[in-house]
Design a protein around this motif. Structure first.
Motif, PDB file in Angstrom:
ATOM      1  N   PRO A 150      14.302   3.604 -10.402  1.00  0.00           N
ATOM      2  CA  PRO A 150      14.545   4.812 -11.104  1.00  0.00           C
ATOM      3  C   PRO A 150      15.243   5.728 -10.032  1.00  0.00           C
ATOM      4  O   PRO A 150      14.781   5.554  -8.777  1.00  0.00           O
ATOM      5  N   ILE A 195      18.509   8.686 -18.719  1.00  0.00           N
ATOM      6  CA  ILE A 195      17.593   7.490 -19.132  1.00  0.00           C
ATOM      7  C   ILE A 195      17.962   6.458 -19.930  1.00  0.00           C
ATOM      8  O   ILE A 195      17.915   5.147 -19.586  1.00  0.00           O
ATOM      9  N   GLN A 203      11.517   2.973 -17.393  1.00  0.00           N
ATOM     10  CA  GLN A 203      12.394   3.790 -18.206  1.00  0.00           C
ATOM     11  C   GLN A 203      12.005   3.937 -19.484  1.00  0.00           C
ATOM     12  O   GLN A 203      12.138   5.227 -20.067  1.00  0.00           O
ATOM     13  N   TYR A 220       9.427   6.788 -19.417  1.00  0.00           N
ATOM     14  CA  TYR A 220      10.132   8.025 -19.143  1.00  0.00           C
ATOM     15  C   TYR A 220      10.834   8.491 -20.590  1.00  0.00           C
ATOM     16  O   TYR A 220      10.639   9.602 -20.658  1.00  0.00           O
TER      17      TYR A 220
END
Length: 414
Positions: free
Chosen positions: A145, A372, A395, A398
């Motif tokens: 990330p 994202i 991800q 997230y």
């Protein structure tokens, strides 16, 4: 062959297959440790569908039971590394090396001895590689990330600095210079970083710590769980490092330990894995204030600093954290509101202030979702690996957190 005998052989075969899947090295390490004084609460090595290799209890385990007890002579401590035959080669330089460097030297030296090493059963079981930043190439680093890149780069730099520092200090010894390559040092550093235990008052700080640290053969077969409750301590009375469970287990269940209340960002960087449904999962938004214009910036920054609201601003699946919303409320205060800024500690400044905070954070989250989605698309085109899987999963986590935050904020507006 009778039915009973066939069932008995099938059951026996199933157990031996699981033991074999755990690798001969793992079984050898467990047997070796047990023969040298390791005590466990009737645990055996087992392959679990979700976590892979772990420890399973062969009977019910009650709260307060000692899961594993490692005698002092099986602990690879800093003192042991210093008193090792390496001391002859170091010629007093050991006092100039930090504890991680000493443990790394010890591991590399013992690994070179192969089966002649007393610690061979343990060292042979250790992973040959790790999926943490110091061992990642440029392509693998790009999978991480974006908001973790600085931390990851910092870890790589730190390892290089420690290696260069150690090489300078042992430059007088050709044997050590040729023995310790950068590749070997990165491997040893990763072993220490992911597997060391602490039995003093020192705390881990970005993987680097001093004081009473050690490697404990067998303990690293135990997997981490965010819900595990254990007490780990070194008993000066028994001279053993012991782990006691604060929860009970039923026969056949996997026994866990806890590395601490870490979110998946920390687990990914420090240990190379993430947890599904991690209750400590967060999404950091420390940069949220940078794109928002405000007056009295110097005064507001001073207040934020005084309240420790300049970092760890985050969201969870339950929405924005108190720290994040409080920082936004302070940042959006008018001059008159700033005079009585302490009112923010009660959770509300004014309707206008609250509306501004909600709108700004919603817009920020919408932009984050776009970022994202791009990251997920990029990762999906890369070759599959354990790191690839972890980065894709985090991800997606997230995305879930940020979308939930938008939903919470919109619910407040409505």
């Amino acid at each position: 062959m009778g039915r009973t005998k066939r069932k008995r052989q099938k059951k026996k075969g199933s157990i031996s297959r699981n033991v074999r899947d755990a690798s001969p090295e793992c079984i050898r390490n467990a047997s070796w440790a047990s023969s040298h004084g390791l005590l466990t609460a009737n645990l055996d090595v087992y392959i679990f569908p979700e976590t892979g290799r772990g420890l399973r209890c062969r009977r019910n385990i009650k709260t307060g039971t000692c899961l594993v007890s490692v005698p002092h002579h099986l602990l690879i401590t800093v003192d042991k590394a210093v008193s090792h035959c390496l001391k002859r080669l170091l010629r007093g330089v050991e006092n100039q090396l930090n504890h991680i460097q000493l443990l790394c030297l010890f591991l590399i030296y013992e690994r070179c001895l192969g089966s002649d090493s007393y610690w061979y059963p343990y060292i042979a079981m250790l992973p040959h590689t790790f999926t943490i930043p110091p061992l990642l190439n440029e392509g693998e680093m790009s999978l991480l990330p974006s908001h973790l890149q600085d931390r990851a780069d910092g870890m790589k730099v730190s390892v290089m600095e420690q290696y260069d520092d150690m090489q300078r200090k042992v430059s007088f010894c050709d044997q050590l210079i040729h023995l310790v390559t950068l590749k070997d040092f990165k491997w040893a550093w990763s072993v220490v970083n992911t597997r060391s235990v602490y039995f003093g008052d020192e705390k881990r700080c970005q993987g680097i710590a001093s004081g009473s640290m050690a490697l404990a053969p067998y303990l690293d077969i135990l997997n981490h769980s965010a819900t595990a409750e254990v007490e780990a301590k070194y008993s000066k009375l028994t001279k053993r490092y012991e782990i006691f469970t604060k929860t009970s287990y039923r026969k056949g269940e996997q026994v866990f330990i806890s590395y601490g209340a870490h979110n998946n960002d920390t687990l990914l960087l420090e240990y190379g894995f993430i947890l599904k449904h991690n209750p400590h999962s967060t999404f950091q938004m420390d940069e949220v204030l940078r794109g928002i214009a405000a007056g009295n910036v110097e005064r507001k920054n001073a207040i934020l600093k005084g309240l420790n609201l300049t970092c760890d601003l985050s969201c969870t699946v339950d929405g924005p954290s108190w720290k994040l919303m409080t920082a936004l409320r302070i940042w959006n205060m008018s001059n008159s509101e700033l005079v009585h800024w302490q009112t923010v500690l009660q959770g509300h400044v004014s309707d206008k202030n609250e509306r501004l905070c909600t709108e700004q954070l919603t817009l920020h989250c919408i932009n984050l979702l776009s970022t994202i989605h791009k990251a997920i698309t990029t990762i999906s085109t890369q070759p599959h690996s354990s790191l690839h899987s972890s980065c894709m999963a985090i991800q997606l986590e997230y995305k879930h957190i940020v979308q939930n935050t938008i939903n919470k904020l919109q619910a407040v507006v409505l």
